[in-house]
Design an enzyme around this catalytic site. Structure first.
Site, short mmCIF file in Angstrom:
data_model
loop_
_atom_site.label_atom_id
_atom_site.label_comp_id
_atom_site.label_asym_id
_atom_site.label_seq_id
_atom_site.Cartn_x
_atom_site.Cartn_y
_atom_site.Cartn_z
N LYS A 140 45.61 64.02 28.44
CA LYS A 140 44.99 62.77 28.07
C LYS A 140 45.91 62.70 26.97
O LYS A 140 45.84 61.46 26.25
CB LYS A 140 43.40 62.50 28.20
CG LYS A 140 43.27 61.30 27.48
CD LYS A 140 41.59 60.90 26.87
CE LYS A 140 41.28 59.78 26.71
NZ LYS A 140 39.92 58.84 26.89
N HIS A 282 71.90 56.43 66.42
CA HIS A 282 70.60 55.64 66.00
C HIS A 282 69.15 55.33 66.17
O HIS A 282 68.76 54.63 66.97
CB HIS A 282 71.15 53.87 66.20
CG HIS A 282 73.01 53.19 65.32
ND1 HIS A 282 72.95 54.09 64.61
CD2 HIS A 282 73.74 53.23 66.24
CE1 HIS A 282 74.06 53.27 63.22
NE2 HIS A 282 74.71 53.32 65.02
#
Length: 523
Positions: A140, A282
């Site tokens: 922080k 695919h």
């Protein structure tokens, strides 16, 4: 020294993972950084001859409760949270000295619960309290404080300090990594505890809140299409034997679709014990075969659908030898080749085709209890990974004629392949080789017709083959079509309202049929 760099005069080190700790501490000491530490970390530093001050000397309060309470004190958190120019007076009043650098990593909760015999008490004891509190405080206040949780960042930290200090960009990056670290840690605890917090009479299968923590491995050129962004993220401790962590040996950059198709191919080839080859195009297998060696397996897999194999992904479940590599390169264009390892004499052959992507994934393994995720708008679908270990003894013979021994082997082979074919899935197989594969159709009958068409195009003989279907046949028409194609045995889940009609169709055509009692939809 640049005014944008903040030097470090005082650092607190308290780590469970002591990787690189001594090298870091020596480098800090050489920069005249005053070191604070706790418990085992302080002991390690002292034994190495590095001067360190115990946190208890700073707080004036001893470590208590077996070390569970030691840093939760105003002189520690004030030292981390104090803002330069704003809190100077209050820090002076309460004799709080600023801490400029925090090096902390947390109790090994994930490693503890991964142990086979981990008790509930052991797990709870490895929930860190003081560490996350300090990390959040330092992160922080990253405008002034540098905070590091990852030993891999020690080198860049020291390099920066040797240049005069850390800049705001580095401190922000460290802070972001710290919050990701504590978030993942809390998520691990949440998942573990939620699974044990349910009413034993009505246990919850899934936690109320799902925490997923992945690390960025690399950005990709794009996603499925050039207008989509793409990236690869890794699970914690993902391990080897998978596409995501495979060693990239050569070739063009891997694309989003390369990775997805290679994963489909590798996961399919894993299920076979004999030397096997899977070719994917695919996301669907277009040719699968097992044989006595890899070259034969490859040749048989390629023969199933040479057209689709062009530009495909090829996976093996054994080390790829030079003879097989040479045959691949002589025979077809391939996007990706992946195997547990690549023989040394095969690599120069691939080097002549610089664009071919070659991956070595390491020893193959299946991750027990794995979970799959599928994104939908506004949410996430979650499920257990689909697996199957059915043997001949698990199958229910429902037809008048039982499968022969060879038919049974082919049925189980085709069933394994069907697990990896998009629904509706139909797989024709004979002699442990796919003959034709029909995938992703709205109609199961159409999938069967496509499988037959693929076999015809490849010049493969369907009569005498077996058929696998990933789900039950809702009508007898699928079996009638199979009989016309010459199918001799069928494996399917069963469970249709018209099972009796389907079985009757099999008997009328002298087709052996077995039920698995398990479905393998793949969307």
């Amino acid at each position: 020294m640049s005014p944008t760099l903040l030097p470090v005069r005082r650092a607190l080190l308290s780590v469970s993972d002591k990787t690189g700790l001594l090298e870091l501490a020596r480098a800090l000491a050489a920069l005249n950084v005053h070191l604070l530490s706790t418990g085992g970390t302080a002991k390690t530093l002292r034994e190495a001859g590095i001067a360190v001050q115990d946190v208890s000397e700073v707080t004036g309060f001893p470590e208590i409760m077996d070390g569970r309470v030691k840093t939760l004190h105003p002189k520690i958190h004030g030292g981390l949270l104090g803002r330069s120019g704003t809190d100077d007076a209050v820090m002076k009043e309460h004799e709080i000295t600023a801490i400029d650098l925090l090096i902390v990593n947390l109790y090994p909760f994930a490693a503890t619960i991964a142990k086979p015999n981990c008790s509930y008490d052991d797990a709870v004891e490895n929930i860190d309290i003081g560490g996350p509190a300090m990390l959040r405080a330092a992160a922080k206040n990253h405008e002034r404080v540098s905070v590091v949780v990852d030993p891999s960042d020690y080198a860049s930290l020291i390099s920066s300090l040797q240049e005069g200090g850390t800049d705001i960009a580095m401190r922000r990056a460290f802070a972001a990594k710290t919050y990701a670290h504590t978030s993942a840690y809390d998520g691990q605890i949440t998942q573990w505890l939620s699974a044990r917090a349910a009413d034993p009479q009505t246990p919850e299968t899934w936690p109320h809140t799902l925490h997923i923590s992945l690390d960025l491995a690399s950005g990709l050129r794009y996603g499925e299409n050039p207008h989509q962004r793409g990236a690869l993220y890794l699970e914690k401790n993902a391990g080897n034997g998978i596409v995501a962590t495979a060693k990239f040996l050569q070739g063009k950059e891997l694309s989003f679709n390369n990775l997805a198709d290679a994963d489909a191919a590798l996961e399919c080839v894993k299920v076979f014990e004999q030397p096997a080859c899977v070719i994917v195009k695919h996301a669907n297998p277009c040719g699968v075969a097992v044989s006595h060696d890899l070259l034969s397996a490859y040749e048989r897999a390629y023969a199933v659908d040479p057209t689709s194999a062009f530009g495909g992904i090829i996976a093996f479940n054994r080390e790829l030898d030079a003879k097989t590599a040479a045959e691949i390169l002589q025979r077809q264009f391939v996007e990706v080749v992946i195997a547990p390892s690549i023989a040394a004499d095969a690599l120069p052959l691939f080097a002549k085709k610089a664009n071919v992507r070659v991956l070595a994934c390491g020893e193959l393994k299946t991750i027990a209890g794995a979970t799959e995720y599928k994104r939908i708008a506004g949410g996430l679908l979650v499920q257990d990974t689909d697996t199957d270990s059915l043997t001949a003894a698990d199958l229910k013979i429902v037809s008048a004629r039982a499968p022969s021994a060879s038919e049974m082997l082919d049925l189980l082979f085709a069933w394994k392949v069907a697990m990896f074919v998009k629904s509706n899935a139909i797989v024709y197989a004979k002699d442990l080789q796919t003959i034709g594969i029909g995938a992703g159709q709205m109609s199961r009958v159409v999938s069967a017709k496509i499988a037959a068409l693929k076999a015809e195009e490849a010049g493969l003989v369907v009569p005498g083959s077996v058929m696998a279907s990933d789900a039950f046949f809702p009508f007898r028409d699928g079996i009638d079509a199979a009989a016309k194609a010459g199918i001799r045995a069928v494996i399917q889940p069963g469970g249709s309202m018209r099972d009796n009609e389907v079985i009757a169709a099999a008997d009328e055509n002298d087709i052996a049929m077995v039920f698995t009692g398990r479905r393998h939809f793949k969307h």
